[in-house]
Structure formats: C-alpha cells, structure tokens
Design an enzyme around this catalytic site. Structure first.
Site, mmCIF file in Angstrom:
data_model
loop_
_atom_site.group_PDB
_atom_site.id
_atom_site.type_symbol
_atom_site.label_atom_id
_atom_site.label_comp_id
_atom_site.label_asym_id
_atom_site.label_seq_id
_atom_site.Cartn_x
_atom_site.Cartn_y
_atom_site.Cartn_z
ATOM 1 N N GLU A 141 0.841 -1.087 -0.124
ATOM 2 C CA GLU A 141 0.022 0.036 -0.016
ATOM 3 C C GLU A 141 0.802 1.465 -0.145
ATOM 4 O O GLU A 141 0.615 2.284 -0.718
ATOM 5 C CB GLU A 141 -1.063 -0.057 1.299
ATOM 6 C CG GLU A 141 -2.276 -0.876 1.141
ATOM 7 C CD GLU A 141 -2.106 -2.498 1.063
ATOM 8 O OE1 GLU A 141 -1.023 -2.766 1.767
ATOM 9 O OE2 GLU A 141 -2.826 -3.013 1.170
ATOM 10 N N HIS A 159 -10.368 -4.805 10.509
ATOM 11 C CA HIS A 159 -11.022 -4.687 9.311
ATOM 12 C C HIS A 159 -12.349 -3.942 9.584
ATOM 13 O O HIS A 159 -13.028 -3.946 8.549
ATOM 14 C CB HIS A 159 -11.299 -6.014 8.393
ATOM 15 C CG HIS A 159 -10.064 -6.762 8.088
ATOM 16 N ND1 HIS A 159 -9.085 -7.168 8.788
ATOM 17 C CD2 HIS A 159 -9.849 -6.954 6.773
ATOM 18 C CE1 HIS A 159 -8.220 -7.574 8.046
ATOM 19 N NE2 HIS A 159 -8.612 -7.521 7.040
#
Lengths: 376, 404
Positions: free
Chosen positions: A101, A170
């Site tokens: 990322e 998450h």
C-alpha cells in the site's frame, strides 16, 4: 498473511446480507425498506454498479484517468467494483498492484504530480493505514507547500467503516481521520446516486479526494433518477442533501447510517411521534455546516449519527461547529451524538451488534431528545 | 503538465553546447585527446576517468571515456561554485537567524546535482528528499528564488510557503521531508512518463539513511515489474543523520540493494563520472525492457545533517578535513580544467568571484523582498476555484471566504 485475511473478507460478502436478515430483523427491515423504494422510471442500481459505471464513464471521458490497486484487474476487484474494466480498458489503465500500500499509493500520487488522474483503490480503507503518510503528507500538502506549483488530482477510494464479522482490524471508519486534513476533500456516499455522482466528481476534481464507500452497501439497490443515469451526472462535493424533510428534529448522518436514520424517521412518523428531518452529509470535507444550521433553526433539535468512534468524530465536529454558530441559540435540547461504541470492533455477533448504531438506537435517542428541553 | 512555468525560474539550465573550439593536450594523470576526424567532434574533449570511478552490479559499467565540451565543463565548474556559495550563504543567514526551522546543506555533494543535470533534458524529471537546494537550482530555480524561499519571502520559489525542504520546478518534484517517501513518488512520476511521454526518465534520489525504508523496496519492485523509466539514485554521503552507513545497513553496497535491478556505484565526488553515469543510466532507462537501475553516488557531506548538528560527534574533524583537501569535487574539477588547459588559475578565480557576486546580489535582493501577503495563508490549500466556501482560522471570527 494479510492476503489471506483480505481474501477471507471478500469471501464473506455474499453471505453478509443473508446473515443480517436472519439474525438482525431491525437491520433487515432497514435494508428491505430501501429495497422497496420505487423510482419513477423504474431503474434501480446497486451501489456497486453505480461505482462501476462512474469509473467506466470517467475512464472513457479522459484517458489520463486510470485505476490502480490490489486485485482491481484480473480478479475483477475484490468486491467486484471494477468488474469488466480490465477487458474494456486494458492492462495499461487497469493496474493490479502488489500488496504494498505504501509503495503503490506513493506511486499513484507521484503520477498525479506528473499529470495523470489516478484512481487509487484500497481493498479496504483499513489497509490504507500503511499508506496514510502518502495521503496526508504527499497528496494533501504538496499543492500548498509548492505555492501552487504542483497539483495532485488523485482519487483514493475503497470500502470504509464496519463490515460484518471481520473483527477489529477490518472494521473502522476513517471519516474523522481524513476529514481533519486540510488539502483533502472527503466524500462518504450512502446510496447509488451518491456513489455515482460523488465518485465522478472526485475523479474530475483537481485536488486529492478520499471516497469512503461501504462494503455492506455495495449490494444494496437504489432507484436511479433519469439525471443520475447520464454521463454528465456529478454531485457537488461539499453539499449535503436533505433526504427527508421534517419539522421536529434533525438527524445528520453519513454513509450506511443514513439508511438507519431514514428507517427511524419513518418509524417515528408512523407512530405519530415526530416529523424527522434527515440530512445525508455526502461530504465530510468540506462539511456543509450551512445546511445543518438551516435545519436546526427550523427543528431546534439535532442528533448526529455515524458508525465511527465517538471521540473526535464527525459528530463531535458538528457539535462544536453548531456551538460556534448562530444555530446554538435555536437549540431546544442538547445535541446528541449517536456513534460506534468506544471499543475495537468485536467479532461475536451479539457484541458486534452493540458496537454500531442501528434504527432502534436512533429511534430511542430521538424520543429522549424530543422529551428534553434546555432549562426545563 | 500540472505545473506552471514561473518567472522565478531563471535560465540556469546547462546546455551542452558543443560549440567552443578546444585544443587539449595529453596530461600526466588525465588522458585527454582531441578528435581529428570531424570538425564537430574536434570541439569535444575526451576525458579518461580513473579506473575506480565505477563498480557495477549485474551490468556492464559505462565507458571510462567521456565526451564533454569545454563549455560544458566550465559550466559544471560555475554551477558547483554557485551551489557551494549559495549553501555557505544559507549557513550564514541561518546563523544570523534569518532562516527558520530546518536547513540542510549540500556542501561537499555538489558534483551529484551538477553532474546529473548535465546529462538530462527538461523532459526528464527529478525528485529528491530534503537536501534540495542544489537540485532546485540545477532544475531551473533561480538563486534569488531559492534564497528568498529560505528567508520566507513572497518571492520565494514556493511563495515562502515551503521553506528549505519544499522547492519545486516544472521538472523537479521537490524537496520532500519524509525520509524515503519520495521514492515511490519518483516511481510514480516515471509511471506517468511511460504513460504520457515514452522518451524521458525520472531520477529518484534518496540518501543512505533512507535506503532501508520499506517503501524504497516496494518502489523497486513495481518499477522492475512494470519496466518503468526510473533510475533510483542513492546519494550516499556516508551518514544518515548521525549514523554511519555500517551502523544502519546490513549491506552497505547500496547499488546492490535492488537485488533483481542492476546497479552501479559511482565516484560521486567526480562531476564528470557522475555525468557519465547519469547519461548511461538515462539511456538504459529509456531502452524498453531494461527497466530501472540503482545508482549509488559515493559522496560526502561537509556540514552537519542540519543546522542544529555540528557534525562532529559521530565523525572526526580530521575525517572532514581529509575529504576537503583530497577529494573536494570543486577542487578536483578545477585541477582537471587546469591540467587540460581548459582554464587558467585566473579563469577559475574569475569564475569563483562571479559566483560569489551573483549569490551576494541575489541575497541582497531577497533580503529586501516583502514577506508573503497575509492572505496567502489561505491560498493553495486547494486548487484555486475549487476550494471550500470558507476555511476557519484560529477562532470562529477568523474565517476566510473564497470567491468562487
């Protein structure tokens, strides 16, 4: 390892809705209520399809627009938002990245400095934490630091907020995080029209824009107006929408929680308790405080609803801005924040249910706020 | 192109004009000879680099024979002299408390930015970290606009809003303050070049201190995977702040850090070697299928890491003195120019004097320039015309409304 987790999250999507319907009747009602809306032209679209059409239209309109992220191409998108785009635009414009990322976000930002208009997808915004330096320090600040010499026309997008049953790492909302950063624009769509219009506006905007989607909304259908089906449809960033007019109390919300607020408003109207005005923020930054102030002057009561944590949240900011505005003098009761609970998201279903606002909680807080009067 | 050409960009760009007739003679330790075959080539000087100028990793090193015109070599000297003078001036301004905050000087490292620029075109792009004054000058920033930026003036290259670490030109993307973060940005600039203009390369600089950041390796991977025209350049000045390379890196051969990316170690104190390496690397990056490269410029920082660092707690004064007297990039080129009879001692003195005068003039102008207009606090948060309706100041009544 993170790849396995990501894939695991993806596998869970088709089952999410059924699971919720089975086990959470209130939530199911809210979702079904949305499903029952009828559009005049009868065209409905899921949020996923709306996002997909926004990407396709903007990529057709401008060949400097490209999509980059994990699994966006060959896999057709972890959540299928980019389905079909690789076939339509080829591998030079739909780019599968390694799971890095920080690196691919920096790379996308650099390409925006040098004249491209990247759409940088995060499989979920949770993983963008690895790249937050590039979003905040590189993308948001360079135009200012360079005295206007460098532009950064980039769109960062992906699912934000709580999913279902995926645990603490998450499931969280980043609206307050990115909403606090000057230089960024931040949008948070609720329904299909929001999703299409805001994503298209984000891609066309010459500034870095953060688009906070919601995984649990991807599969939900909403009516699309004639205008929203057009290639030219954009929603102005920085403008909230009054989704439902009312006179007794204002609910300000964003993303998936707007649906709960709408359901609560419908419920209380049916019960004859109150006419509730619901404002869908659509944009977190710029924050359309004027629309909220106008509404508070009419209803004299305000509740904020969000899935994010309470401390330093979007609701906290709205409370502060209302305190500092002329709307404060119009309040008949203290503003109340309805938020996610101040805990990391738990896994077990009964606990997870207690961690996020739903229609019942909102209805309860509305009734309590209606019963209060400052000074009484 | 997302950037605007600015009047602050002076015509400092080196042009490799090979027009000046030059006669050269073979030297004792510098091999130089004049071509005799064609009139054009005869104007070039061929310099023979020392055999230890390069060390390669998974590739053949560039030739040790370098073609450069007299003008190009004299320009290199002038430019290094100007950067040295500019940095010494910044040092003085900082100590006089006229420069605020951070200020990182590149004295000792001038050959890197100057040698690099000599081999690049405007279409090529460069990005570096916070030690950026020399690069800004070489990429078109005027001395005045750089010093004015350091002084926080309206006429600064970033309108006084960036400071020492944040200076940009149309082909230079800063001036970035987060160690290592500029490396994926550079790969992204190369990505855009591949997407838009296949005939240019990006040179992405980082220090030995940044070389172990994870995102450097992430950028290596994508650049190789996607065959980006990106040359990663590790400017190894031997110390990441106060930490010597061998105390921070398990492998101090930074030119080998790319693993599957070929690399080249370069004598970064020799401006001609830097030129040759960069010209070779540019060719490499633009040859489809070869992909990126990792260069390591062996250089040395005379000053401390920043102004708060005297630079003597982690190295000896003798070490600095030794590099200054034996391996200074400006002195080395000066000796070459004199040996090659491309310039006399007097010519060199005149160039030094001119550099001093040019910088002195610029600093006097910059000192007289006004501070930024207070309204510019609100400018460039977003692109003009696309701002929020208003932004808040320190308290609710300090509110700036944008006219849209």
């Amino acid at each position: 390892m993170s790849n396995i987790l990501k894939k695991a999250a993806v596998v869970s999507i088709p089952t999410v809705r059924q699971a919720l319907l089975r086990s959470n009747p209130l939530l199911a009602n809210a979702l079904l209520a949305k499903r029952s809306y009828n559009s005049k032209n009868g065209v409905e679209m899921t949020v996923r399809e709306a996002l997909n059409s926004a990407l396709e239209e903007e990529m057709r309109a401008d060949d400097k627009v490209y999509l980059m992220g994990e699994e966006v191409g060959l896999y057709n998108g972890a959540y299928k938002v980019s389905k079909g785009l690789l076939d339509k635009f080829g591998p030079s414009r739909v780019i599968d990245t390694p799971i890095t990322e920080s690196g691919f976000t920096g790379l996308a930002v650099g390409s925006a400095f040098a004249g491209l208009k990247p759409v940088c997808e995060f499989m979920t915004w949770n993983f963008a934490m690895q790249a937050i330096d590039q979003i905040v320090n590189s993308a948001a600040k360079t135009h200012y630091m360079s005295g206007g010499n460098v532009n950064c026309p980039i769109t960062f997008r992906g699912p934000n907020g709580a999913a279902a049953g995926v645990g603490a790492q998450h499931s969280q909302c980043f609206a307050a995080w990115y909403g606090s950063v000057p230089g960024l624009k931040v949008v948070s769509p609720w329904n299909s029209e929001d999703a299409k219009g805001l994503l298209k506006a984000a891609i066309r905007d010459p500034n870095p824009v953060v688009v906070l989607e919601n995984e649990l909304m991807y599969g939900v259908s909403f009516p699309m107006s004639e205008a929203a089906l057009s290639n030219d449809f954009v929603i102005e960033i920085g403008k909230a929408k009054v989704e439902r007019e009312g006179t007794d109390i204002t609910i300000v919300s964003h993303s998936r929680a707007v649906g709960f607020a709408m359901a609560a408003a419908e419920l209380l109207e049916k019960e004859g308790v109150a006419k509730v005005e619901v404002i869908n923020l659509r944009s977190i930054r710029p924050l359309d405080i004027d629309t909220i102030i106008k509404s508070v002057k009419k209803t004299n009561r305000l509740i904020t609803v969000e899935g994010g944590w309470p401390q330093h949240g979007v609701g906290s900011e709205i409370c502060a801005q209302i305190m500092e505005s002329e709307a404060f003098d119009y309040l008949d009761a203290p503003v109340v924040r309805v938020t996610g609970a101040d805990v990391p998201t738990p896994y077990a279903q009964n606990l997870e249910t207690l961690a996020f606002p739903d229609t019942e909680v909102i209805a309860r807080v509305i009734k309590r706020t209606l019963a209060k009067k400052i000074g009484a | 192109m997302t950037m605007l050409r600015s009047p602050m960009l002076a015509a400092s760009r080196l042009t490799l004009a090979r027009t000046a007739p030059v006669t050269t003679r073979p030297m004792a330790f510098l091999t130089a000879r004049a071509f005799s075959s064609s009139a054009a080539a005869a104007r070039d000087t061929v310099l023979r680099l020392p055999s230890n100028s390069f060390e390669s990793y998974n590739c053949d090193p560039p030739s040790l024979d370098v073609n450069l015109s007299k003008d190009a070599l004299l320009n290199m000297y002038r430019q290094m002299a100007i950067i040295r003078r500019m940095e010494i001036t910044a040092d003085g301004l900082y100590k006089a408390m006229l420069i605020r905050g951070f200020c990182h000087l590149s004295t000792g490292q001038e050959a890197v930015s100057v040698g690099m620029e000599s081999a690049l075109t405007d279409e090529d792009k460069v990005i570096t970290a916070y030690r950026s004054h020399g690069f800004t000058y070489m990429r078109g920033g005027s001395i005045h606009s750089i010093l004015a930026e350091l002084l926080g003036r309206k006429t600064g290259i970033s309108k006084g809003k960036g400071g020492s670490m944040h200076m940009f030109t149309p082909d230079f993307f800063g001036g970035n303050g987060i160690v290592g973060a500029q490396v994926p940005l550079g790969a992204g600039i190369a990505f855009a070049q591949k997407y838009l203009h296949p005939n240019a390369a990006t040179f992405t600089f980082y220090g030995d201190g940044a070389a172990n950041q994870g995102q450097v390796f992430e950028a290596f991977n994508m650049a190789k995977l996607w065959d980006l025209p990106c040359v990663f350049v590790c400017e190894n000045n031997q110390y990441g702040m106060g930490t010597p390379a061998d105390r921070s890196s398990a492998n101090t051969d930074y030119f080998k850090h790319g693993d599957y990316i070929p690399g080249l170690k370069v004598d970064g104190m020799d401006v001609v070697a830097v030129y040759q390496a960069v010209a070779w690397a540019r060719e490499w990056a633009l040859t489809s299928g070869k992909g990126p490269l990792v260069l390591e410029m062996q250089t040395y920082r005379y000053a401390g890491h920043s102004m708060s660092d005297p630079g003597t707690s982690y190295r000896s004064r003798e070490e600095i003195k030794k590099v200054r007297s034996n391996n200074d990039p400006i002195t080395r080129l000066k000796e070459q120019l004199i040996e090659l009879q491309l310039a006399s001692e007097e010519d060199i003195k005149a160039m030094d004097k001119a550099a001093r005068a040019e910088v002195d003039k610029a600093v006097e102008l910059a000192k007289k320039d006004p501070e930024p207009n207070v309204d510019s606090l609100w400018e460039h948060v977003n692109v003009k015309g696309t701002e929020a309706p208003f932004l808040r100041g320190r308290e609710p009544s300090e509110r700036h409304h944008y006219n849209r």
